[in-house]
Structures are given as C-alpha cells and as structure tokens.
Design a protein around this motif. Structure first.
Motif, PDB file in Angstrom:
ATOM      1  N   GLU A 256       0.836  -1.208   0.000  1.00  7.92           N
ATOM      2  CA  GLU A 256       0.000   0.000   0.000  1.00  7.92           C
ATOM      3  C   GLU A 256       0.870   1.256   0.000  1.00  7.92           C
ATOM      4  N   LEU A 257       2.060   1.137   0.564  1.00  9.70           N
ATOM      5  CA  LEU A 257       2.976   2.275   0.616  1.00  9.70           C
ATOM      6  C   LEU A 257       3.933   2.308  -0.572  1.00  9.70           C
ATOM      7  N   GLY A 258       3.944   1.244  -1.359  1.00 10.92           N
ATOM      8  CA  GLY A 258       4.831   1.205  -2.519  1.00 10.92           C
ATOM      9  C   GLY A 258       6.299   1.139  -2.158  1.00 10.92           C
ATOM     10  N   LEU A 259       6.631   0.472  -1.043  1.00  9.15           N
ATOM     11  CA  LEU A 259       8.010   0.479  -0.560  1.00  9.15           C
ATOM     12  C   LEU A 259       8.955  -0.317  -1.457  1.00  9.15           C
ATOM     13  N   ARG A 260       8.433  -1.298  -2.208  1.00  7.91           N
ATOM     14  CA  ARG A 260       9.286  -2.051  -3.129  1.00  7.91           C
ATOM     15  C   ARG A 260       8.917  -1.780  -4.587  1.00  7.91           C
ATOM     16  N   GLY A 261       8.122  -0.785  -4.785  1.00 10.93           N
ATOM     17  CA  GLY A 261       7.617  -0.464  -6.115  1.00 10.93           C
ATOM     18  C   GLY A 261       6.136  -0.182  -6.039  1.00 10.93           C
ATOM     19  N   LYS A 262       5.708   0.821  -6.757  1.00 12.40           N
ATOM     20  CA  LYS A 262       4.304   1.232  -6.707  1.00 12.40           C
ATOM     21  C   LYS A 262       3.409   0.117  -7.223  1.00 12.40           C
ATOM     22  N   CYS A 263       2.303  -0.080  -6.519  1.00  9.52           N
ATOM     23  CA  CYS A 263       1.347  -1.123  -6.893  1.00  9.52           C
ATOM     24  C   CYS A 263       0.067  -0.503  -7.443  1.00  9.52           C
ATOM     25  N   SER A 264      -0.518  -1.194  -8.398  1.00 12.48           N
ATOM     26  CA  SER A 264      -1.804  -0.761  -8.941  1.00 12.48           C
ATOM     27  C   SER A 264      -2.901  -1.081  -7.933  1.00 12.48           C
ATOM     28  N   PRO A 265      -4.070  -0.454  -8.083  1.00 13.48           N
ATOM     29  CA  PRO A 265      -5.188  -0.790  -7.180  1.00 13.48           C
ATOM     30  C   PRO A 265      -5.517  -2.277  -7.192  1.00 13.48           C
ATOM     31  N   GLU A 266      -5.390  -2.919  -8.357  1.00  8.55           N
ATOM     32  CA  GLU A 266      -5.686  -4.345  -8.448  1.00  8.55           C
ATOM     33  C   GLU A 266      -4.649  -5.175  -7.678  1.00  8.55           C
ATOM     34  N   GLU A 267      -3.402  -4.773  -7.747  1.00 11.20           N
ATOM     35  CA  GLU A 267      -2.356  -5.491  -7.017  1.00 11.20           C
ATOM     36  C   GLU A 267      -2.548  -5.348  -5.511  1.00 11.20           C
ATOM     37  N   ILE A 268      -2.918  -4.143  -5.103  1.00  7.88           N
ATOM     38  CA  ILE A 268      -3.177  -3.919  -3.679  1.00  7.88           C
ATOM     39  C   ILE A 268      -4.365  -4.756  -3.221  1.00  7.88           C
ATOM     40  N   GLU A 269      -5.410  -4.809  -4.044  1.00 15.59           N
ATOM     41  CA  GLU A 269      -6.593  -5.595  -3.684  1.00 15.59           C
ATOM     42  C   GLU A 269      -6.244  -7.069  -3.556  1.00 15.59           C
ATOM     43  N   LEU A 270      -5.437  -7.594  -4.489  1.00 18.24           N
ATOM     44  CA  LEU A 270      -5.054  -8.997  -4.410  1.00 18.24           C
ATOM     45  C   LEU A 270      -4.270  -9.275  -3.125  1.00 18.24           C
ATOM     46  N   MET A 271      -3.318  -8.430  -2.806  1.00 17.34           N
ATOM     47  CA  MET A 271      -2.498  -8.638  -1.613  1.00 17.34           C
ATOM     48  C   MET A 271      -3.340  -8.570  -0.340  1.00 17.34           C
ATOM     49  N   ASN A 272      -4.241  -7.618  -0.273  1.00 22.20           N
ATOM     50  CA  ASN A 272      -5.083  -7.497   0.920  1.00 22.20           C
ATOM     51  C   ASN A 272      -6.006  -8.700   1.085  1.00 22.20           C
ATOM     52  N   ARG A 273      -6.532  -9.189  -0.012  1.00 19.39           N
ATOM     53  CA  ARG A 273      -7.358 -10.399   0.065  1.00 19.39           C
ATOM     54  C   ARG A 273      -6.498 -11.607   0.441  1.00 19.39           C
ATOM     55  N   PHE A 274      -5.295 -11.652  -0.112  1.00 25.40           N
ATOM     56  CA  PHE A 274      -4.401 -12.781   0.136  1.00 25.40           C
ATOM     57  C   PHE A 274      -4.104 -12.958   1.621  1.00 25.40           C
ATOM     58  N   ILE A 275      -3.702 -11.879   2.303  1.00 30.16           N
ATOM     59  CA  ILE A 275      -3.327 -12.016   3.716  1.00 30.16           C
ATOM     60  C   ILE A 275      -4.547 -12.281   4.603  1.00 30.16           C
ATOM     61  N   LEU A 276      -5.730 -11.892   4.117  1.00 35.95           N
ATOM     62  CA  LEU A 276      -6.952 -12.172   4.872  1.00 35.95           C
ATOM     63  C   LEU A 276      -7.405 -13.614   4.651  1.00 35.95           C
ATOM     64  N   LYS A 277      -7.455 -14.038   3.408  1.00 33.86           N
ATOM     65  CA  LYS A 277      -8.009 -15.352   3.080  1.00 33.86           C
ATOM     66  C   LYS A 277      -7.080 -16.496   3.485  1.00 33.86           C
ATOM     67  N   ARG A 278      -5.769 -16.274   3.481  1.00 32.16           N
ATOM     68  CA  ARG A 278      -4.849 -17.367   3.785  1.00 32.16           C
ATOM     69  C   ARG A 278      -4.963 -17.840   5.232  1.00 32.16           C
ATOM     70  N   ARG A 279      -5.678 -17.062   6.048  1.00 34.42           N
ATOM     71  CA  ARG A 279      -5.893 -17.458   7.440  1.00 34.42           C
ATOM     72  C   ARG A 279      -7.199 -18.245   7.610  1.00 34.42           C
ATOM     73  N   ASN A 280      -7.981 -18.341   6.533  1.00 31.83           N
ATOM     74  CA  ASN A 280      -9.232 -19.096   6.613  1.00 31.83           C
ATOM     75  C   ASN A 280      -8.949 -20.575   6.888  1.00 31.83           C
ATOM     76  N   LYS A 281      -9.810 -21.193   7.660  1.00 33.25           N
ATOM     77  CA  LYS A 281      -9.608 -22.599   8.032  1.00 33.25           C
ATOM     78  C   LYS A 281      -9.609 -23.517   6.818  1.00 33.25           C
ATOM     79  N   VAL A 282     -10.280 -23.099   5.752  1.00 35.57           N
ATOM     80  CA  VAL A 282     -10.332 -23.946   4.568  1.00 35.57           C
ATOM     81  C   VAL A 282      -8.941 -24.146   3.977  1.00 35.57           C
TER      82      VAL A 282
END
Length: 436
Positions: A256-282
């Motif tokens: 979100e801060l672009g510390l390793r390179g600026k991210c597009s809104p889609e890239e940010i959305e994927l990353m935010n979903r990724f860290i949330l969903k990977r904790r799901n019990k499934v």
C-alpha cells in the motif's frame, strides 16, 4: 536504621536494583549491594556509570556469595518467551536458573525476588514453573507468583511480566495480586483507576514524550511521503497503526505504501485479500496463514489479468514462491517503524528486538521514539545514564524491568520479611539483617 544487603544477579543495566533501592528508601531502610553480576560488557558499562559499582561477569564463574539478605535476579527469559523457541530448561540459557540455585546453596538470603517473561507461567503446561517452585520450596522458602502489568503502576506501557518471590521460613501475606491489565494497548482507558494505585494520575504515552528531540530520530522523507500518500495527508491516522505484511486489521502494508515499487489498485486488492483469506480454516490452521497455490488465490480473486497481476507482485518482491506456492515476502522488518504509538493510549510492550522501531506522530513530526522516551516507559529517571550507542540503549531498555513494578513488589516483600510494629508498619531491626 536497618541496612539491607542485597545481591543483583543478571543485573542488566540495574533496573531491579533501582526498584529495590526505591522500595527500601520508602520504608526508611538503607541498602548495600554486596555483589552484582552481568555478563554483557555493554550493560556493565551502563551499570558502573550509574552506580559506581564493579560488576562481575559470568555467573558461572562465581563460586560463593557473600552474606546478604535479599537476592534479586532477572534471569534470562529468551528460553521461556512466547517470541522464542520455548525450550525452557532444555535450553542452555534456561539452565542458568540452576546456577542461581547453586549460589543460593552457598549462602541463603532471607528473601528472593525473580523476574521473567509472562510465558514462563504457562511454559510446558506449567511444568517449568512447577520445577522452579519445587526447587525454591525445597530450600525452605515460600513461593508466590504475580503476573503484573506495568500500566497498573504508573507507566504507559502494556507490559506483563512474571514476578516470583520467596521468603525463608515465612508464610507471607502479600497485598499484591496478579492483574494482567488490558488485553492490548488500544483497549486501555487512560482514565481508568489502577487497582494498585487508585489515587495515581492516569498515564498515557503523551506523558513520556520529549518536546523537540534530535532530528536523527525522524523517519526518512521517502517513508513519510509514502505515508502521506496512503493516508491522504492526514497523518493523525498513524495513531495506533501497525505496519506489517502478514496481518490485516488496523495495519499498513508495504504494497500500500509502494516500498518495493508502486502497486496498482488491483495489485493492492489482491495482496489485501491474500493475507486475509490465507488465514481461513479452509486453507489450514496455521496462525499466520498457509502458503497458497495459484489456484487457491484465484478462488477469491477473479480477474481477467490475474496471471499478470500475480507475476508482477512476485517480480516486485511482495510475494515469494516456495514449492510452487505463494507467501508474503516478510513481516514487519521491512519498515522503518513497525508500530505507531497513540499518545492518548499506552505503548505496546517494549522489546529488545525492535524497541528502536516504535514510532510516534508528535508535534507534526513522524519519528521513532527516542532512547530517553523508551527509558521513561520503563520508569528510569532522566538523570539515568543510557548507553552512548542508541541501538544498544534501545536493546538494553527492551530487556530491562519496569522500575515502578519492581518497587511495588520489593516493598511488599520487605514488609513481609521485616517485623513491623503499629498499623503503619514502622520497621524495627531484625537480627538476620545488618544493623544501621
């Protein structure tokens, strides 16, 4: 006047000693430190400069203790810590407790005060603490434990530590009771009354901040600009925010801060979903989530350019591939600051590993807290000499005890050790203690 002789083992920079001396002074007792031991040369430098007292090194090189009345020991906590491997007495550092026992057997003091991390209380389903209790009681001491939070003792820090106390041949009645305080620094209400000090003033981080610290503590312009961009120039939103790449919640992330390179809104959305969903019990029950396959990620991120977005995040090193599965590159060590304190609340626990990366937005500056502010969080007075190297000072303070808590524990132990007269517990000399 009574003079209490004490020994300071695993002395660090002298936090246990300061709290003990303050407690004794409040009871009109003199003190004399007859031996101090600390293996770290950097800590020895600080100790000697503040107490003008020669410090012995490795406890294993001490053969016998001189006569004394109280033994203080904040013995190494890494082997019991939640952050460590929890190896306990199977860890070499854990066995240093038995070095304390060896020395106690050479010269039994009247009372013992030990400090350690909260994790020791439940380590190995309580077996480690049971072993300590058995060894202490087997030598004729009482054994009591208290889980105490620094925020209940006039310090704006959410720090829970375990105190273990023993008195030789006595069944004490302590005024202290365990109280771990607020579950986190955000839920702490600075207006609440302390169970231990009901008349004390409420404490908050604002009370320990310096007005105009050196500019070397300011965060880099690039980091500040990234924060401004993410928060639409409203830096007050930094209060209480953490910066971490594998948790959601009230957090800021490197993508979100672009510390390793600026991210597009889609890239940010994927990353935010990724860290949330990977904790799901499934996907598994790992505390911080499992590594996910490309197909698993696609199950919650349906996008026509999915492959390009995922590959771009790998190329920018926000994600890494391990055995054909994906995980965030790092936790919080990629940030200049991993947590911004809220001046209206209390601080998170000061720890040695990253005390130098606690931040604050104060007086329109985005900066790290200073070593002096870290010292204030632990109850050290401003005339206490800190190590001249900032990184070493932060590390030492993160490993130290909270002075106010030690003072309260020591006062209660002293009152249970020395006979008293009258309702106000005026002390009279005891034969086993040095005369004034």
């Amino acid at each position: 006047m009574i003079k209490i002789r004490f020994i300071d083992l695993f002395a660090g920079i002298g936090g246990m000693r300061l709290g003990f001396e303050q407690a004794a002074d409040s009871l009109n007792c003199k003190t004399e430190c007859v031996l101090a031991s600390e293996i770290s040369a950097d800590c020895q430098w600080v100790y000697q400069n503040n107490f003008n007292h020669e410090v012995l090194g490795d406890i294993r090189a001490i053969n016998q203790l001189p006569p004394h009345d109280f033994l203080l020991a904040g013995f190494p906590c890494q082997s019991f810590s939640y952050a460590g491997k929890k190896a306990g007495f199977g860890d070499t550092r854990g066995t240093l407790f038995f070095e304390i026992l060896r020395l106690i057997d050479t010269c039994k003091p009247q009372a013992l005060i030990f400090e350690n991390v909260r994790g020791l209380y439940s380590h190995d389903q309580g077996k480690t603490l049971a072993t300590i209790k058995h060894e202490i009681k087997n030598r004729g001491y009482s054994f009591d434990t208290f889980l105490l939070n620094s925020s209940n003792f006039g310090l704006p820090q959410n720090r829970v530590r375990l105190y273990m106390v023993g008195i030789l041949g006595v069944s004490p009645k302590f005024e202290l009771i365990s109280d771990v305080g607020s579950p986190d620094s955000h839920s702490y209400n600075c207006q609440q009354l302390s169970l231990f000090n009901p008349l004390s003033k409420p404490v908050a981080v604002a009370n320990i901040l310096e007005d105009n610290p050196d500019s070397k503590y300011d965060c880099s312009p690039e980091f500040v600009e990234a924060l401004k961009t993410r928060l639409n120039n409203n830096l007050t939103q930094l209060h209480g925010r953490r910066l971490i790449d594998y948790r959601g919640g009230n957090s800021l992330h490197s993508w979100e801060l672009g510390l390793r390179g600026k991210c597009s809104p889609e890239e940010i959305e994927l990353m935010n979903r990724f860290i949330l969903k990977r904790r799901n019990k499934v996907f598994g029950r790992h505390q911080d989530g499992k590594l996910l396959s490309r197909e698993q990620i696609a199950s919650f991120f349906n996008h026509p350019h999915f492959d390009q977005i995922l590959d771009s995040l790998v190329a920018k090193k926000y994600l890494q591939v391990v055995d054909c599965k994906y995980k965030p590159v790092s936790g919080n060590f990629s940030f200049e600051v991993y947590k911004f304190l809220d001046s209206r609340k209390i601080s998170v626990t000061l720890v040695a590993s990253d005390a130098n990366r606690l931040g604050i937005y104060h007086n329109h500056r985005v900066r790290r807290i200073t070593p002096r502010e870290a010292a204030r969080l632990q109850g050290f007075a401003d005339d206490f000499i800190l190590h001249f190297n900032d990184d070493k000072a932060y590390y030492q303070l993160g490993n130290s005890v909270s002075i106010n808590v030690v003072k309260a524990v020591a006062r209660d132990v002293i009152l249970n050790t020395l006979p008293c007269q009258s309702a106000n517990k005026s002390l009279i000399p005891l034969n086993s203690l040095s005369g004034g």
